[in-house]
Design a protein around this motif. Structure first.
Motif: not given
Ligand code: SF4
Ligand code: SF4
Length: 400
Positions: A139-144, A149
């Motif tokens: 899910f890391r890439p989805l964290i704004p 992150k």
């Protein structure tokens, strides 16, 4: 100090140990300036002398409250107060006994109990922790937010482990979270040792018990220590030279096995043997002649509290790094904890962040190329906010 423990305690070995520690404190307060929480909060009750007084009250049967528990919870167990104390007060033991006792007298909220249980269930299990971290990485890439992150470390390579080929043989215990977070540290040590005639075997005996010990889960701690001793025993009987762990927090725990198991008739001797065979990596490496791999690179070393106050190895890693050709920057206050402290950064996030930021200000101020440390908890915690990469010092010892 006048002490009147409750009658049930006075004759027990635990009560006698408690009384002896309490008596050794002369209440001078010389420990307070060394205490990170006292410095941060400015409250006597959040310093070592005040905590000792509260633990004394607790065992004398005086009323204790959630507030008392909060002051004890806020302690980092960094043991800087022990190093500063001229009377040799064994504060960590006192706190350990005090936290277990107050948990019996003051019931935590349902939420607090659930969080503590969850931590005890997840962190010591490499499988469970690894699964959840892999999920979080997905899910890391989805964290704004980049600050959020950074709390999910990216996957790292494990590194090549050399074949066993030397007569001298040591074990490197993998521990619980480190193989998932930083799998290359142990293999880096194994390669350095291999180049100097020592073969190291990776050993997976699960968590050493430090996580449950931090959370005052005594039964689980004892179970884990026994399991680790049982797993290690065949290797000890086979004549292993030393038991190494590259996280100083876990090392401090192994060193304490002898004390923690001294009232367990079937394990006391074995635990003492494990503690006697335990070595921090620096104790082996400082005997070797290292290659000059540092090329004058500027390194700020964050000495973990466990390395300084529990293992009493202050200054030793810095000396090794200098011998390996690094410029080690002076002026780092080793007595001030970075706020990681086992599960502290999860249970006391506000204080942990403040301590981390103070520590990073100090480490980053001379503008080093790298920050090095000796404990996985400190490494991950500092990396959540550091502008300069934080690495384990063992990963610096090979030529780049
Ligand atoms: S723990 Fe040591 S330094 Fe602190 S008050 Fe007691 S005797 Fe003094
Ligand atoms: S262990 Fe650390 S935080 Fe706790 S009282 Fe001692 S110096 Fe303060």
């Amino acid at each position: 100090m006048q002490i009147s423990l409750t009658s049930g305690l006075t004759q027990s070995p635990e009560g006698q140990e408690l009384e002896s520690i309490l008596r050794s404190c002369v209440h001078c307060g010389l420990c307070n300036p060394a205490c990170p929480t006292y410095n941060l909060l400015g409250n006597e009750l959040d310093g070592p002398r005040g905590r000792i007084y509260q633990i004394k009250n607790l065992f004398e049967g005086k009323a204790v409250t959630h507030e008392t528990q909060r002051h004890l919870d806020r302690c980092l167990t960094c043991r800087a107060c022990e190093t500063a104390c001229p009377s040799g007060v064994h504060y960590a033991k006192l706190l350990e006994l005090g936290r277990v006792e107050i948990a019996k007298q003051v019931k935590r909220s349902y939420l607090q109990r659930s969080i503590r249980k969850a931590l005890c269930w997840i962190i010591p299990s490499t499988q469970r922790f690894g699964f959840l971290l892999t999920l979080a990485r997905g899910f890391r890439p989805l964290i704004p937010f980049s600050t959020l992150k950074r709390h999910i470390p990216i996957a790292k390579a494990a590194g090549v482990w050399p074949e066993s080929r030397h007569a001298r043989r040591v074990l490197i215990i993998a521990g619980c979270v480190q193989p998932t977070l930083e799998p290359g540290i142990d293999s880096a040590l194994a390669r350095v040792l291999d180049q100097h005639g020592i073969s190291a075997s990776a050993f997976y005996s699960g968590c050493c018990g430090a996580v449950s010990h931090h959370l005052s889960a005594i039964d689980q701690t004892t179970t884990r220590i026994k399991a680790a001793i049982d797993a290690l025993w065949p290797e000890i009987e086979a004549g292993i030279e030393a038991i190494i762990i590259t996280a100083s927090g876990c090392g401090a725990m192994l060193q304490d096995y002898a004390d923690l198991m001294k009232h367990e008739p079937d394990y006391a001797d074995k635990a003492a043997k494990v503690s006697a065979l335990y070595r921090d990596p620096v104790q082996l490496i400082e005997q070797l002649t290292l290659n000059k791999v540092g090329q004058g690179r500027r390194v700020a070393f964050h000495a973990p509290c466990t390395l300084v106050n529990a293992l009493k190895l202050e200054g030793r890693v810095e000396t090794v790094l200098k011998q390996a050709g690094f410029e080690v920057l002076p002026g780092m206050q080793s007595s001030q904890c970075c706020g990681s402290a086992g599960t502290y950064s999860l249970l006391q996030p506000t204080l942990a962040r403040q301590l981390r930021d103070r520590k990073l200000d100090q480490l980053q101020q001379p503008q080093p190329e790298l920050i090095a440390t000796a404990n996985i908890g400190c490494l991950v915690h500092l990396n959540t906010a550091s502008e300069i990469p934080v690495v384990h010092w063992l990963s610096l010892l090979e030529a780049k």
